[in-house]
Design a protein around this motif. Structure first.
Motif, short mmCIF file in Angstrom:
data_model
loop_
_atom_site.label_atom_id
_atom_site.label_comp_id
_atom_site.label_asym_id
_atom_site.label_seq_id
_atom_site.Cartn_x
_atom_site.Cartn_y
_atom_site.Cartn_z
N THR A 1 -11.74 -4.62 0.44
CA THR A 1 -11.87 -3.31 1.04
C THR A 1 -11.51 -3.31 2.61
O THR A 1 -11.92 -4.37 3.05
CB THR A 1 -13.36 -2.62 0.92
OG1 THR A 1 -13.98 -3.60 1.67
CG2 THR A 1 -13.79 -2.68 -0.49
N SER B 1 0.92 -1.26 0.16
CA SER B 1 0.27 -0.04 0.02
C SER B 1 0.65 1.18 0.00
O SER B 1 2.14 1.34 0.18
CB SER B 1 -0.90 0.03 1.10
OG SER B 1 -0.12 -0.04 2.37
N GLU C 1 -13.84 -6.61 3.59
CA GLU C 1 -14.76 -7.18 2.80
C GLU C 1 -14.15 -7.81 1.60
O GLU C 1 -13.23 -7.30 0.91
CB GLU C 1 -15.76 -6.07 2.21
CG GLU C 1 -16.86 -6.84 1.48
CD GLU C 1 -17.96 -5.64 1.23
OE1 GLU C 1 -19.02 -5.99 0.69
OE2 GLU C 1 -17.81 -4.51 1.43
N ALA D 1 -9.36 0.50 -1.10
CA ALA D 1 -10.13 -0.79 -1.91
C ALA D 1 -9.38 -0.78 -3.14
O ALA D 1 -8.47 0.15 -3.77
CB ALA D 1 -11.45 -0.07 -2.42
N ARG E 1 -17.99 -10.35 4.99
CA ARG E 1 -17.10 -9.38 5.92
C ARG E 1 -16.37 -10.16 6.90
O ARG E 1 -17.23 -10.96 7.60
CB ARG E 1 -17.82 -7.97 6.20
CG ARG E 1 -18.24 -7.32 5.19
CD ARG E 1 -19.12 -6.02 5.48
NE ARG E 1 -19.40 -5.21 4.55
CZ ARG E 1 -19.98 -4.15 4.63
NH1 ARG E 1 -20.32 -3.78 5.95
NH2 ARG E 1 -20.31 -3.33 3.69
N PRO F 1 -12.44 4.58 2.44
CA PRO F 1 -12.12 3.26 2.73
C PRO F 1 -11.03 2.68 1.60
O PRO F 1 -11.27 2.83 0.25
CB PRO F 1 -13.14 2.26 2.55
CG PRO F 1 -14.36 3.23 3.05
CD PRO F 1 -13.88 4.90 2.56
N GLN G 1 -11.72 -0.88 6.04
CA GLN G 1 -12.15 0.21 6.74
C GLN G 1 -12.48 -0.06 8.23
O GLN G 1 -12.84 -1.00 8.45
CB GLN G 1 -13.49 0.63 5.87
CG GLN G 1 -14.53 -0.39 5.88
CD GLN G 1 -15.89 0.27 5.35
OE1 GLN G 1 -16.20 1.65 5.41
NE2 GLN G 1 -16.55 -0.40 4.79
#
Length: 254
Positions: A31, A8, A53, A26, A100, A24, A33
């Motif tokens: 995802t 990231s 998720e 993604a 999730r 969030p 958050q």
């Protein structure tokens, strides 16, 4: 099987910019958050939840790890050390398609903090066994969630202690501020307003602009200022001239 891990956005360059943290995180069908969490040393605020998720068509395997970070005047340094002050449960999970998973993050360190502590919780996608005949290259992603813990009951006290005229990457004049937090609790520039005024050599006002909290977050990111810390921040607001004087005022949200 070859697993290619994509990191990231580095927080070292983004902790004040933090533009990756406006929404969030993604990528593709994963995802994470929230991406910024504030905890306290006691009570219900000692813990929060990270939600991951999976909308892939196959199970998503993830692992969470913790490392402490240190804030400096210019940025942030990840120590690479898990000090044991944050507990994450579960540390690993396999998330089925369309589902999730909640991961609870709880502060379990010293309840009498002298000032705020900061951590990265990394959510790392793990490789999965591929079906025979499919591509054996996987692109894996990491997301870093910033977790900050403030002394119980403390509130940030951010002000602008000094201003100078600097240059941005394009060579244009911009305000450079020293943002000072006199409290033991961390705070965010984006939870207030910045008012920029420039005057020429004669004292005549030649520029004025106010940045609301949402505008600060959009242009600077969250703007984390640690407890009892001063940070040097370049504001992304071009000035009409490099001459004269600039004043910047900060008003926290009520």
């Amino acid at each position: 099987m070859i697993a290619m891990r994509r990191q990231s956005r580095p927080f070292a360059s983004a902790l004040l910019a933090l533009s990756a943290l406006v929404a969030p995180a993604a990528v593709g069908a994963m995802t994470v958050q929230p991406v910024v969490i504030d905890l306290a040393t006691a009570g219900r605020a000692m813990s929060d939840v990270i939600i991951v998720e999976n909308t892939f068509e196959q199970p998503l395997n993830v692992e969470l790890s913790v490392q402490s970070i240190e804030l400096t005047e210019e940025g942030v340094r990840a120590t690479g050390e898990d000090t044991g002050e944050l507990a994450v449960f579960p540390p690993q999970a396999s998330i089925q398609p369309g589902q999730r998973q909640n991961f609870r993050v709880q502060y379990v360190g010293d309840p009498e903090l002298a000032r705020s502590r900061h951590f990265f919780v990394t959510v790392a996608q793990l490789p999965v066994q591929q079906v025979s005949g499919e591509s054996n290259i996987q692109l894996l992603y990491n997301f870093q969630v910033l977790v900050s813990v403030a002394p119980n009951g403390a509130r940030p006290a951010i002000s602008v202690s000094s201003v100078e005229i600097g240059r941005n990457e394009e060579g244009m004049p911009v305000p450079v501020i020293s943002a000072q937090n006199s409290s033991a609790a961390h705070g965010y520039l984006s939870r207030g307003r910045l008012r920029i005024v420039q005057r020429d050599a004669s004292g005549k006002q030649v520029f004025e602009r106010e940045l609301s909290g949402p505008e600060v977050q959009q242009t600077l990111g969250y703007g984390l200022i640690g407890g009892s810390q001063t940070r040097r921040v370049t504001l992304p607001v071009p000035l009409p001239t490099a001459d004269g004087t600039v004043t910047v005022g900060y008003t926290p949200d009520s």
